[in-house]
Design a protein around this motif. Structure first.
Motif, mmCIF file in Angstrom:
data_model
loop_
_atom_site.group_PDB
_atom_site.id
_atom_site.type_symbol
_atom_site.label_atom_id
_atom_site.label_comp_id
_atom_site.label_asym_id
_atom_site.label_seq_id
_atom_site.Cartn_x
_atom_site.Cartn_y
_atom_site.Cartn_z
ATOM 1 N N MET A 1 -26.191 9.728 -18.875
ATOM 2 C CA MET A 1 -26.397 9.405 -20.289
ATOM 3 C C MET A 1 -25.879 8.000 -20.604
ATOM 4 S SD MET A 1 -28.072 11.733 -21.780
ATOM 5 C CE MET A 1 -27.828 11.489 -23.504
ATOM 6 N N PHE A 2 -24.764 7.625 -20.010
ATOM 7 C CA PHE A 2 -24.215 6.295 -20.246
ATOM 8 C C PHE A 2 -25.184 5.212 -19.753
ATOM 9 C CE2 PHE A 2 -21.474 2.683 -19.069
ATOM 10 C CZ PHE A 2 -20.937 2.421 -20.319
ATOM 11 N N ILE A 3 -25.704 5.376 -18.544
ATOM 12 C CA ILE A 3 -26.662 4.410 -18.002
ATOM 13 C C ILE A 3 -27.940 4.399 -18.828
ATOM 14 C CG2 ILE A 3 -28.150 3.939 -16.005
ATOM 15 C CD1 ILE A 3 -25.752 4.904 -14.275
ATOM 16 N N HIS A 4 -28.364 5.558 -19.289
ATOM 17 C CA HIS A 4 -29.557 5.664 -20.129
ATOM 18 C C HIS A 4 -29.381 4.853 -21.421
ATOM 19 C CE1 HIS A 4 -32.796 7.544 -22.429
ATOM 20 N NE2 HIS A 4 -31.906 7.846 -23.342
ATOM 21 N N HIS A 5 -28.225 4.976 -22.059
ATOM 22 C CA HIS A 5 -28.000 4.258 -23.310
ATOM 23 C C HIS A 5 -27.840 2.754 -23.078
ATOM 24 C CE1 HIS A 5 -26.554 8.316 -24.896
ATOM 25 N NE2 HIS A 5 -27.742 8.066 -25.408
ATOM 26 N N ILE A 6 -27.181 2.368 -22.009
ATOM 27 C CA ILE A 6 -27.044 0.941 -21.700
ATOM 28 C C ILE A 6 -28.406 0.338 -21.364
ATOM 29 C CG2 ILE A 6 -26.028 -0.721 -20.091
ATOM 30 C CD1 ILE A 6 -24.075 0.410 -22.192
ATOM 31 N N ALA A 7 -29.227 1.072 -20.617
ATOM 32 C CA ALA A 7 -30.574 0.583 -20.288
ATOM 33 C C ALA A 7 -31.406 0.398 -21.554
ATOM 34 C CB ALA A 7 -31.267 1.544 -19.335
ATOM 35 N N THR A 8 -31.276 1.307 -22.501
ATOM 36 C CA THR A 8 -32.000 1.181 -23.766
ATOM 37 C C THR A 8 -31.557 -0.070 -24.516
ATOM 38 O OG1 THR A 8 -32.136 3.581 -23.916
ATOM 39 C CG2 THR A 8 -32.560 2.354 -25.919
ATOM 40 N N ILE A 9 -30.260 -0.317 -24.566
ATOM 41 C CA ILE A 9 -29.731 -1.491 -25.263
ATOM 42 C C ILE A 9 -30.231 -2.774 -24.601
ATOM 43 C CG2 ILE A 9 -27.613 -2.764 -25.756
ATOM 44 C CD1 ILE A 9 -26.267 0.044 -26.081
ATOM 45 N N CYS B 1 -32.634 -5.572 -26.305
ATOM 46 C CA CYS B 1 -32.190 -6.964 -26.445
ATOM 47 C C CYS B 1 -33.197 -7.928 -25.842
ATOM 48 C CB CYS B 1 -30.827 -7.146 -25.789
ATOM 49 S SG CYS B 1 -29.476 -6.424 -26.721
ATOM 50 N N PHE B 2 -33.697 -7.614 -24.644
ATOM 51 C CA PHE B 2 -34.681 -8.491 -24.011
ATOM 52 C C PHE B 2 -35.984 -8.546 -24.798
ATOM 53 C CE2 PHE B 2 -32.448 -7.978 -19.746
ATOM 54 C CZ PHE B 2 -31.880 -9.231 -19.832
ATOM 55 N N SER B 3 -36.386 -7.440 -25.390
ATOM 56 C CA SER B 3 -37.619 -7.470 -26.180
ATOM 57 C C SER B 3 -37.418 -8.284 -27.464
ATOM 58 C CB SER B 3 -38.089 -6.053 -26.516
ATOM 59 O OG SER B 3 -37.226 -5.441 -27.441
ATOM 60 N N TRP B 4 -36.220 -8.253 -28.026
ATOM 61 C CA TRP B 4 -35.955 -9.030 -29.228
ATOM 62 C C TRP B 4 -35.881 -10.521 -28.909
ATOM 63 C CZ3 TRP B 4 -31.372 -11.629 -30.934
ATOM 64 C CH2 TRP B 4 -31.440 -12.067 -32.254
ATOM 65 N N GLY C 1 -40.387 -3.454 -27.775
ATOM 66 C CA GLY C 1 -39.106 -2.886 -28.181
ATOM 67 C C GLY C 1 -39.267 -1.577 -28.925
ATOM 68 N N SER C 2 -40.289 -1.488 -29.761
ATOM 69 C CA SER C 2 -40.570 -0.235 -30.473
ATOM 70 C C SER C 2 -40.983 0.855 -29.498
ATOM 71 C CB SER C 2 -41.676 -0.443 -31.499
ATOM 72 O OG SER C 2 -41.292 -1.390 -32.444
ATOM 73 N N LEU C 3 -41.762 0.485 -28.486
ATOM 74 C CA LEU C 3 -42.168 1.450 -27.470
ATOM 75 C C LEU C 3 -40.968 1.927 -26.655
ATOM 76 C CD1 LEU C 3 -44.528 2.914 -26.151
ATOM 77 C CD2 LEU C 3 -44.792 0.946 -24.649
ATOM 78 N N VAL C 4 -40.050 1.022 -26.351
ATOM 79 C CA VAL C 4 -38.821 1.403 -25.643
ATOM 80 C C VAL C 4 -38.039 2.425 -26.461
ATOM 81 C CG1 VAL C 4 -36.545 0.536 -24.922
ATOM 82 C CG2 VAL C 4 -38.609 -0.701 -24.283
ATOM 83 N N LEU C 5 -37.912 2.176 -27.747
ATOM 84 C CA LEU C 5 -37.197 3.131 -28.613
ATOM 85 C C LEU C 5 -37.872 4.491 -28.618
ATOM 86 C CD1 LEU C 5 -36.159 1.032 -31.714
ATOM 87 C CD2 LEU C 5 -34.692 2.136 -30.048
ATOM 88 N N LEU C 6 -39.173 4.507 -28.708
ATOM 89 C CA LEU C 6 -39.913 5.764 -28.733
ATOM 90 C C LEU C 6 -39.717 6.539 -27.434
ATOM 91 C CD1 LEU C 6 -42.007 7.567 -30.206
ATOM 92 C CD2 LEU C 6 -43.745 6.332 -28.921
ATOM 93 N N VAL C 7 -39.862 5.871 -26.314
ATOM 94 C CA VAL C 7 -39.735 6.541 -25.019
ATOM 95 C C VAL C 7 -38.311 7.049 -24.799
ATOM 96 C CG1 VAL C 7 -39.790 6.140 -22.517
ATOM 97 C CG2 VAL C 7 -41.660 5.334 -23.955
ATOM 98 N N HIS C 8 -37.318 6.237 -25.127
ATOM 99 C CA HIS C 8 -35.940 6.647 -24.891
ATOM 100 C C HIS C 8 -35.481 7.708 -25.881
ATOM 101 C CE1 HIS C 8 -34.375 4.050 -21.638
ATOM 102 N NE2 HIS C 8 -35.504 3.402 -21.905
#
Length: 66
Positions: A23-31, A35-38, A46-53
């Protein structure tokens, strides 16, 4: 993004689970992906990343027993 930061930090103070590091790696990967998409001005990705995660969070929470 603040939601994922809070989840990353709150894991250290909650009851330790078997899937702590997953879960920790999952949340760090999402962040990192957000950040890279922004930075790259790729807000649609970035919106797609949020949806998938966010969808993956449901299965990660249910799949591993406490």
């Amino acid at each position: 993004m603040a939601f994922y930061w809070s989840l990353s930090f709150s894991q250290f103070f909650d009851v330790k689970r078997k899937d702590f590091w997953q879960m920790f790696i999952h949340h760090i990967a999402t962040i990192v992906l957000m950040c890279f998409s922004w930075v790259g001005n790729l807000t649609r990705i970035g919106s797609l990343v949020l949806l998938v995660h966010d969808c993956a969070d449901i299965f990660l929470e249910v799949s591993i027993a406490r």
